[in-house]
Motif scaffolding. Structure first.
Motif, mmCIF file in Angstrom:
data_model
loop_
_atom_site.group_PDB
_atom_site.id
_atom_site.type_symbol
_atom_site.label_atom_id
_atom_site.label_comp_id
_atom_site.label_asym_id
_atom_site.label_seq_id
_atom_site.Cartn_x
_atom_site.Cartn_y
_atom_site.Cartn_z
ATOM 1 N N GLU A 1 0.831 -1.208 0.000
ATOM 2 C CA GLU A 1 0.000 0.000 0.000
ATOM 3 C C GLU A 1 0.857 1.247 0.000
ATOM 4 O O GLU A 1 0.364 2.343 -0.164
ATOM 5 C CB GLU A 1 -0.893 0.026 1.243
ATOM 6 N N GLY A 2 2.153 1.048 0.253
ATOM 7 C CA GLY A 2 3.035 2.204 0.279
ATOM 8 C C GLY A 2 3.427 2.590 1.683
ATOM 9 O O GLY A 2 3.948 3.675 1.903
ATOM 10 N N ARG A 3 3.171 1.736 2.634
ATOM 11 C CA ARG A 3 3.582 2.055 3.988
ATOM 12 C C ARG A 3 4.959 1.461 4.252
ATOM 13 O O ARG A 3 5.493 0.739 3.422
ATOM 14 C CB ARG A 3 2.564 1.489 4.987
ATOM 15 N N VAL A 4 5.520 1.762 5.375
ATOM 16 C CA VAL A 4 6.826 1.211 5.702
ATOM 17 C C VAL A 4 6.697 0.418 7.000
ATOM 18 O O VAL A 4 5.785 0.621 7.792
ATOM 19 C CB VAL A 4 7.897 2.304 5.873
ATOM 20 N N ALA A 5 7.637 -0.511 7.187
ATOM 21 C CA ALA A 5 7.582 -1.349 8.371
ATOM 22 C C ALA A 5 8.945 -1.366 9.037
ATOM 23 O O ALA A 5 9.981 -1.161 8.392
ATOM 24 C CB ALA A 5 7.153 -2.751 7.996
ATOM 25 N N ILE A 6 8.920 -1.615 10.325
ATOM 26 C CA ILE A 6 10.173 -1.727 11.081
ATOM 27 C C ILE A 6 10.185 -3.090 11.745
ATOM 28 O O ILE A 6 9.214 -3.488 12.393
ATOM 29 C CB ILE A 6 10.266 -0.624 12.153
ATOM 30 N N LEU A 7 11.298 -3.801 11.543
ATOM 31 C CA LEU A 7 11.461 -5.082 12.230
ATOM 32 C C LEU A 7 12.598 -4.913 13.222
ATOM 33 O O LEU A 7 13.617 -4.307 12.900
ATOM 34 C CB LEU A 7 11.821 -6.174 11.228
ATOM 35 N N LEU A 8 12.417 -5.455 14.384
ATOM 36 C CA LEU A 8 13.448 -5.315 15.399
ATOM 37 C C LEU A 8 13.911 -6.700 15.789
ATOM 38 O O LEU A 8 13.099 -7.629 15.891
ATOM 39 C CB LEU A 8 12.877 -4.570 16.610
ATOM 40 N N ASP A 9 15.187 -6.810 15.995
ATOM 41 C CA ASP A 9 15.722 -8.097 16.426
ATOM 42 C C ASP A 9 15.223 -8.398 17.831
ATOM 43 O O ASP A 9 15.178 -7.519 18.682
ATOM 44 C CB ASP A 9 17.258 -8.032 16.414
ATOM 45 N N GLY A 10 14.827 -9.616 18.041
ATOM 46 C CA GLY A 10 14.458 -10.012 19.388
ATOM 47 C C GLY A 10 12.980 -9.917 19.682
ATOM 48 O O GLY A 10 12.544 -10.169 20.794
ATOM 49 N N THR A 11 12.202 -9.543 18.708
ATOM 50 C CA THR A 11 10.767 -9.520 18.955
ATOM 51 C C THR A 11 10.031 -9.925 17.693
ATOM 52 O O THR A 11 10.458 -9.603 16.593
ATOM 53 C CB THR A 11 10.291 -8.125 19.402
ATOM 54 N N PRO A 12 8.950 -10.639 17.855
ATOM 55 C CA PRO A 12 8.185 -11.012 16.660
ATOM 56 C C PRO A 12 7.248 -9.906 16.196
ATOM 57 O O PRO A 12 6.569 -10.081 15.197
ATOM 58 C CB PRO A 12 7.390 -12.230 17.125
ATOM 59 N N PHE A 13 7.211 -8.795 16.915
ATOM 60 C CA PHE A 13 6.252 -7.758 16.545
ATOM 61 C C PHE A 13 6.895 -6.742 15.603
ATOM 62 O O PHE A 13 7.869 -6.088 15.958
ATOM 63 C CB PHE A 13 5.726 -7.033 17.780
ATOM 64 N N ALA A 14 6.337 -6.666 14.415
ATOM 65 C CA ALA A 14 6.797 -5.660 13.465
ATOM 66 C C ALA A 14 5.920 -4.441 13.616
ATOM 67 O O ALA A 14 4.781 -4.542 14.046
ATOM 68 C CB ALA A 14 6.717 -6.200 12.056
ATOM 69 N N LEU A 15 6.475 -3.294 13.282
ATOM 70 C CA LEU A 15 5.705 -2.053 13.353
ATOM 71 C C LEU A 15 5.398 -1.588 11.943
ATOM 72 O O LEU A 15 6.264 -1.635 11.073
ATOM 73 C CB LEU A 15 6.506 -0.961 14.071
ATOM 74 N N ILE A 16 4.161 -1.168 11.750
ATOM 75 C CA ILE A 16 3.781 -0.643 10.439
ATOM 76 C C ILE A 16 3.365 0.803 10.627
ATOM 77 O O ILE A 16 2.613 1.129 11.544
ATOM 78 C CB ILE A 16 2.600 -1.433 9.851
ATOM 79 N N MET A 17 3.827 1.665 9.769
ATOM 80 C CA MET A 17 3.424 3.053 9.850
ATOM 81 C C MET A 17 3.343 3.642 8.452
ATOM 82 O O MET A 17 3.998 3.127 7.557
ATOM 83 C CB MET A 17 4.391 3.847 10.716
ATOM 84 N N PRO A 18 2.625 4.662 8.205
ATOM 85 C CA PRO A 18 1.651 5.263 9.106
ATOM 86 C C PRO A 18 0.400 4.395 9.189
ATOM 87 O O PRO A 18 0.245 3.450 8.436
ATOM 88 C CB PRO A 18 1.333 6.575 8.422
ATOM 89 N N VAL A 19 -0.449 4.758 10.093
ATOM 90 C CA VAL A 19 -1.657 3.969 10.262
ATOM 91 C C VAL A 19 -2.829 4.926 10.423
ATOM 92 O O VAL A 19 -2.662 6.055 10.858
ATOM 93 C CB VAL A 19 -1.514 3.033 11.468
ATOM 94 N N THR A 20 -3.982 4.491 10.009
ATOM 95 C CA THR A 20 -5.178 5.283 10.250
ATOM 96 C C THR A 20 -6.123 4.462 11.099
ATOM 97 O O THR A 20 -5.945 3.258 11.253
ATOM 98 C CB THR A 20 -5.900 5.657 8.948
ATOM 99 N N PHE A 21 -7.112 5.145 11.615
ATOM 100 C CA PHE A 21 -8.020 4.463 12.537
ATOM 101 C C PHE A 21 -8.701 3.279 11.857
ATOM 102 O O PHE A 21 -8.839 2.209 12.426
ATOM 103 C CB PHE A 21 -9.068 5.456 13.034
ATOM 104 N N ALA A 22 -9.101 3.480 10.620
ATOM 105 C CA ALA A 22 -9.828 2.421 9.939
ATOM 106 C C ALA A 22 -8.950 1.190 9.739
ATOM 107 O O ALA A 22 -9.422 0.060 9.763
ATOM 108 C CB ALA A 22 -10.340 2.928 8.606
ATOM 109 N N MET A 23 -7.651 1.419 9.546
ATOM 110 C CA MET A 23 -6.773 0.269 9.326
ATOM 111 C C MET A 23 -6.719 -0.621 10.546
ATOM 112 O O MET A 23 -6.488 -1.822 10.443
ATOM 113 C CB MET A 23 -5.365 0.754 8.990
#
Lengths: 363, 397, 584
Positions: free
Chosen positions: C344-366
């Motif tokens: 969709e054109g968003r970016v993600a961050i992966l961090l070592d040591g956690t299975p949780f990736a971060l996606i940004m930006p985000v809107t309420f509907a997402m």
């Protein structure tokens, strides 16, 4: 001049703001005021005429604004008629916006306190409302327009639902005969719509924010047509249910229309709660736009920071709304605002436009 | 960003002011569901109160009887036990209806609220002497009461209507629900809500109000009371069959029964109404006004005793249709006769038709329409279609 | 007379006092907030925030305030044919390997410059010490096998080169290596660096040898790595049963495998002052808006903390508004979700040591969308989404409406309902606010307790709490049965949020709504809604307005808001993200 002017809104946003600005407190009382003035069931024609008239006056305002792209009235008025007069006129218009805001909040207070919150002190009611509006207005014109955009689907859906349901008590015979009394009374009904259709003045500052000011005319036409449709629907349905004789006896005829039926098979059974909800939201938007306009005008005339003006106007708008002693005074105040609007926005822009043309100011 | 802080302050305010201004627990409210208005007639309770000093300056004009719902308790009544009485009536006599309501605050701890008022029954005697608009002024003005409240008239004492009901039922609700049977019986007049009546009263138009009568523990919708627009007072009464005629003239019925006797064989012929409609046409020639009532209906045989006929036979059906048409005409005629010659009012909307069709003529006659109407000739054109004869193709032998 | 009227209109002192209050309270609040903001500005390294022009959209370059659509024209024309073509533009100057080892290696490194997971292992082949480099992607290749079957034979290759003093001809060398040295079954050759990069990214190892214009592409895909099981926090009925793991390389590999695309950029950062951790910023180069990527990079660089334990730290340190109750960055364990967001054109961050990736930006509907919406057919998907919106509304306003209708507006609910409520509330000793608070708080406690308990006991806890306590409370006459229904429905509704953390926000706000309702009834609920909307309207996540789905600039974006249109119609990427290539 001001940082706020950098904020831009699209044509659609402007249109929706316009619609929200026009759709306001009047919808509950309009059926009564026009019927009182004309006394025929043909007042829906008056409402349509009122809409068209306000579109015409709006067109002059649009033309005037398009000569000064990116500038609000408060900024360019002094260029047309000189600084002292321009400042004075700007102040009058800012004051007008302030009065509109006060009028809206007082009407919503009258209705809500009467029907929903008997016993709640008016200051508590007004404080909550005004502070919420302040919070929104601090976000600038974009926040206000997005709020309008957000509530539009809600209010339109609910409005359509309650209108369809009210067909239950609708009787077409109450609207007939069409033009049985001729056109005379219809004309008499046009004037009371002026308060309802105080439309053009929002364009004084809206156009300055538009990213495509060329399309302002479209904003005006669409933005006036939609509310006209709503108002006509309200007037027709109310008269259809109460008949001309009944409408004049009701203080808030449109609300009473929704209160006058119960639908057993739908979970709500009574729908005035829904109507009041969307009505309060709608007035919130109108209030915010008017309040924003007043604060913007003040900040541009006095060259002060916009946020400070917002704060400074808080007590003023509150006191104006509260010194109105009675409901009759409120309606009189509304009529006064309507007359004021006719003078300010019906008659004044044309000379200004001509002066601007003659003096070859603007592009 | 400022939001959180705003909320904090508001929360603090909430806590400080909690239990705020307008709130009142729902279980402490005394729901009014029905009102009966009678001409002054004190109950025993009131008489004793008055003797003991419970009196205040008033003209004894109206006796207001309010019907309240008695809550049944959280667990409900024990299973198997007969349902206890679930409503309670209280009467207060005075001149102001509002004062009477507030007087109840001295008699019960739970404040009466009117949000759920369903029905106002007006006693005939009171309606005869008092303008209806005075009686309903409070109901049309108050903020709790909705304009959807229905109005009725009672031949006897309105108070008695509210005190009778089968066990477990609340009389006001029963009365309100009977109006829903309009598709079963054509002798019910359309419900008249406050929303409708304010316009009629303000426009000084005559109208009908559903009448209810009582006998012992039971009540019945019977006919309609006629209110004259000029005075707003009750002037007379259409009985059940006249009301039926009125329904045919106005075409407001949604279903019901039409019964007649076959003129040749003197056998019963009953017709079930599927639909009905009516159009009142005004004719103006010079100064002469006349009306044609155009009634249309379709339906089916419901009960036929005349033997020997083949219902598929076209001639037979047409004959029956004629018979029924005549019956309708007769009903309509007698009703209009009564309106014109006995009551001298127009409650069937003849005036409205004239207004719509000849606005200029209407302006001339509207001042004294009820009287003018009495002299106007009315003719009828009835068209009735027997579309179906039900599951049985033959008649009773 | 006139004067009397005017004098009568003069506001009384109490009114003036109220006017003063209405003025002073927000001013004081603003002052406080400014003060807090100044404090925060001192301690935080966040610095400037992204401010989109037009009050919305991704921050665009200064001065582009005029026109949105034109504000980010694609810098280079992207042709229809797809990704490889656009990459070809990049490297069109050098389509083949030259045989010069350093040069070739440099070329390859340039191409993979923003792909930190592409590894280069330089080596010398056998006796002749021919320069070579092995290129592979960490986590995608079987390192064990690679060491054993490629590196070891190559380095130990003495016999094949017996009797040679200089490196043989390219052809000869190639034959020797294939035939005598490397113990890999799958070998291809290519002279195209782009092709080789693709192969590398898809899991092959590429051997670059000095003097050869072709490279060896060896199939050494990894066998089954420790792949995360289906994420517990985001269960789906339909969709890949795979989740991120704690190993960064596994996670990046998962993304690579999910989307085999040469434009998938992975930029590595090291965060944490004392304990350094690797973090990868990933996006699709030809879709994601450059300014967005730059903004994210800038914010990541401002992170100043000893140790980043979990991606939640990153989330809190780079979000726009830390005072808002709403999360402005989405977290997920699902690679498919991340991939969909990237597209969709968003970016993600992966961090070592956690299975949780971060996606940004985000809107309420997402936050209310679930990948399943797209996997199911569109009708079902849309219905579920409508249902979720309904659930969100109920979970936010349910008890508030209960309070307002019961305590303030008995006239607005159906008569029969009023009677049954009155009947059921006989003997309840508390006002509805207290009653609702009791039940809401206890159900929150139950939920929290159920979460902490070992898995087998959890459901039992729910039954005990939900059923028995609820029943007992009704029997004891403390609360009314209607309220139990309201609370239960509310609780269930808040579980239907696909994002757990979004559910928490709603749960918290529900209490605020209840207080509003207890003060002003229905009017309070409306005010709360307006206040909440005002806040959301002003809130931005990386320059994208948080409510932009509900109040979009373009009607087009509504296609994917409440109703999910059929995939065939969703030809455009969400415009609010201002993707470089708006058409799919």
């Amino acid at each position: 001049m001001n940082a706020e002017v950098k904020d831009r809104i699209t044509t659609t946003q402007a249109t929706i703001m316009m619609v929200n600005y026009i759709l306001a407190a009047g919808i509950l009382t309009l059926p009564r005021t026009v019927v009182q003035a004309s006394g025929t069931p043909d007042v829906w024609i008056s409402v349509i005429l009122g809409g068209i008239l306000s579109m015409l006056t709006g067109a002059v305002i649009v033309r005037l604004n398009q000569r000064f792209p990116g500038q609000t009235f408060f900024q360019y008025s002094r260029r047309i008629i000189g600084k002292p007069l321009g400042v004075l006129l700007g102040m009058v218009i800012a004051g007008y916006f302030l009065c509109i805001a006060s009028y809206e909040i007082r009407s919503v207070q009258e209705v809500t306190v009467f029907f929903l919150l008997e016993g709640t002190p008016s200051w508590a009611f007004a404080f909550a409302f005004i502070w919420t509006a302040l919070y929104l207005c601090r976000g600038g014109i974009n926040a206000v327009s997005r709020m309008c955009r957000l509530i539009v689907p809600i209010t339109w859906t609910v409005f359509a639902i309650v209108c369809l349901l009210s067909l239950k008590v609708f009787d077409i015979n109450n609207l007939r005969p069409v033009l049985g009394e001729g056109l005379g009374p219809v004309w008499k009904g046009v004037k009371p719509t002026s308060l309802t259709f105080t439309a053009g003045e929002a364009l004084f500052f809206l156009i300055a924010f538009m990213d495509k000011p060329k399309k302002a005319m479209r904003v005006l036409v669409v933005g006036t047509c939609i509310p006209t449709f709503f108002y006509v629907a309200a007037v027709v349905l109310t008269i259809g249910a109460f008949s001309v004789d009944g409408v004049v006896t009701r203080t808030w005829p449109f609300l009473d229309l929704i209160r006058s039926f119960e639908v057993d098979y739908l979970i709500f059974e009574r729908f005035e709660s829904l109507l009041l909800v969307i009505w309060i939201m709608q007035i919130f938007c109108t209030f915010c736009i008017a309040f924003y306009g007043a604060a913007l005008g003040m900040s541009q005339i006095l060259n002060k920071k916009f946020h400070n003006c917002l704060f400074a106007l808080l007590p003023v708008v509150y006191v104006i709304s509260e010194i109105i002693p009675s409901i009759n005074a409120l309606f009189a105040f509304g009529t006064g605002i309507g007359n004021w609007a006719i003078v300010l926005f019906g008659c004044m822009p044309l000379p200004l436009l001509i002066i601007a043309r003659l003096r070859r100011i603007g592009p | 960003m400022k939001r959180t802080a705003v909320i904090l302050v508001l929360l603090a305010a909430c806590v400080l002011l909690s239990g705020c201004w307008s709130s009142s627990p729902i279980e402490d409210l005394n729901m009014i569901v029905g009102v009966a208005l009678d001409s002054a007639d004190e109950t025993e309770v009131e008489a004793i109160f008055e003797r003991e000093g419970g009196d205040y300056p008033k003209r004894k004009k109206i006796s207001c009887t309010y019907q309240f719902v008695i809550p049944q308790g959280a667990g409900g009544t024990p299973k198997g036990a007969p349902p206890s009485k679930n409503f309670n009536n209280m009467t207060e006599t005075g001149d102001s209806i509002f004062e009477a309501v507030r007087e109840f605050s001295l008699r019960t701890n739970r404040p009466p609220i009117g949000h759920h008022l369903k029905i106002v029954v007006i006693g005939e005697e009171l309606a005869r002497s008092t303008n209806i608009s005075e009686l309903i002024d409070f109901y049309a003005r108050d903020n709790d009461l909705r304009p959807s409240v229905l109005l009725m008239i009672s031949g006897g004492k309105a108070r008695d209507v509210l005190s009778n009901s089968l066990p477990g039922q609340i009389p006001s609700f029963v009365l309100e629900d009977i109006f829903n049977n309009v598709d079963r019986n054509s002798r019910i007049w359309e419900p008249l809500s406050i929303a409708k009546v304010v316009g009629l009263l303000h426009g000084k138009k005559s109208f009908l109000m559903q009448n209810v009568i009582i006998s012992g523990k039971e009540y019945k919708f019977a006919g309609a009371g006629v209110i004259r627009g000029k005075t707003g007072k009750y002037i007379g009464f259409l009985d059940e069959s006249e009301l039926e005629g009125m329904v045919w003239v106005t075409g407001k019925g949604k279903g019901g029964v039409l019964k007649t006797y076959d003129p040749d064989r003197d056998k019963l012929l009953t017709y079930e109404i599927n639909s009905m409609s009516s159009k009142i046409k005004a004719k103006v020639e010079g100064d002469d006004i006349s009306f044609v009532v155009n009634i249309k209906s379709s339906g089916r045989y419901a009960e036929v005793f005349a033997s020997g006929g083949k219902k598929l036979d076209k001639a037979w059906v047409e004959k029956d249709e004629k018979t029924l048409q005549k019956q309708i005409e007769k009903l309509a005629q007698s009703t209009v006769d009564k309106m014109q010659h006995e009551l001298h009012v127009d409650v069937a909307g003849f005036g409205n038709s004239l207004h719509i069709q000849y606005p200029s003529v209407w302006r001339k006659v509207k001042e004294d329409w009820d009287e003018t109407f009495s002299e106007i000739p009315v003719t009828y054109e009835v068209k009735l279609d027997l579309e179906n004869y039900g599951a049985s193709g033959i008649t009773a032998e | 007379m006139v004067w009397k009227t005017i004098a009568g209109l003069f506001p009384s002192w109490s009114m003036l006092f109220q006017g003063f209050i209405i003025f002073i309270v927000p001013v004081a609040l603003t002052r406080t907030m400014t003060w807090i903001g100044a404090k925060e500005g001192k301690v935080s390294t966040r610095g400037l925030r992204a401010e989109g022009t037009k009050g919305g959209g991704v921050p665009s370059a200064a001065g582009s305030g005029g026109n949105v659509q034109k504000s980010n024209p694609a810098p280079r024309k992207i042709k229809e044919g797809g990704d490889s073509v656009s990459v070809a533009d990049h490297v069109s100057a050098s389509m083949t390997y030259t045989g010069q080892f350093q040069e070739d290696l440099q070329k390859f490194k340039e191409m993979s410059a923003d792909m930190a997971d592409v590894n280069v292992r330089e080596l010398r082949i056998g006796a002749l010490q021919i320069k070579a480099a092995l290129l592979f992607v960490d986590g995608l290749t079987d390192k064990d096998g690679m060491d054993r079957n490629i590196l070891k034979p190559l380095m130990n290759a003495m016999r094949p080169f017996e009797g040679m003093t200089t490196a043989p001809e390219a052809n000869v060398l190639k034959n020797i290596i294939i035939h005598q040295v490397i113990l890999v079954s799958e070998i291809e050759f290519t002279a195209n660096p782009l092709m080789s990069l693709q192969k590398v990214l898809f899991g092959s190892a590429v051997l670059l040898v000095e003097g050869m214009t072709e490279v060896f592409v060896m199939g050494t895909p990894k066998g089954r790595t420790r792949i995360g099981e289906e994420p517990v926090s985001e269960a789906l009925l339909r969709g890949p049963r795979i989740g991120f793991t704690e190993t960064l390389s596994d996670n990046t590999a998962m993304l690579r495998r999910n989307g085999q695309n040469t434009e998938l950029a992975m930029i590595s950062f090291t965060v944490g002052k004392r304990i350094q951790k690797e973090m990868v910023l990933t996006y699709i180069k030809d879709i994601a808006n450059e300014e967005l990527v730059e903004e994210v990079k800038r914010r990541i660089r401002t992170i100043d903390i000893d140790d980043v334990k979990e991606s939640g730290y990153v989330e809190q340190l780079i979000e726009d508004n830390y005072l808002s109750p709403f999360q402005q960055i989405q977290n997920t364990e699902r690679p498919d979700r991340v991939m969909a967001a990237l597209l969709e054109g968003r970016v993600a961050i992966l961090l070592d040591g956690t299975p949780f990736a971060l996606i940004m930006p985000v809107t309420f509907a997402m936050l209310l969308q679930s990948p399943e919406d797209y996997y199911d057919r569109w009708i079902a998907g849309s219905l579920l989404r409508v249902l979720r919106f309904l659930a969100a509304t109920i979970s936010l306003f349910g008890p508030a409406l209960y309070i307002s209708f019961l305590s303030f507006h008995p006239g607005l609910i159906p008569t029969k309902l009023v009677i049954s409520i009155i009947n059921s509330r006989q003997g309840v000793p508390f006002p509805s606010l207290i009653e609702a608070l009791i039940m809401e708080v206890s159900i929150e406690i139950l939920r929290e307790a159920g979460l902490r308990l070992p898995k087998p006991i959890g459901p039992a806890m729910g039954i005990v709490g939900g059923l028995i306590i609820g029943q007992a409370a009704v029997e004891a006459g403390i609360v009314s049965p209607i309220l139990v229904i309201v609370v239960a429905v509310t609780a269930i509704s808040s579980f239907s949020m696909p994002m757990y953390s979004a559910g928490i926000t709603l749960r918290m706000l529900r209490f605020v709504a209840m207080f509003f309702a207890a003060t002003f009834g229905l009017y309070g609920v409306i005010l709360f809604f307006l206040l909440l909307s005002s806040h959301l309207i002003k809130l931005k996540s990386f320059g994208v307005p948080y409510l932009s789905m509900a109040a979009p600039y373009r009607i087009r974006d509504w296609k994917d808001f409440i109703i999910r249109m059929p995939l065939q119609f969703m030809k455009r990427r969400p415009e609010l993200l201002k993707p470089k290539e708006p058409r799919r």
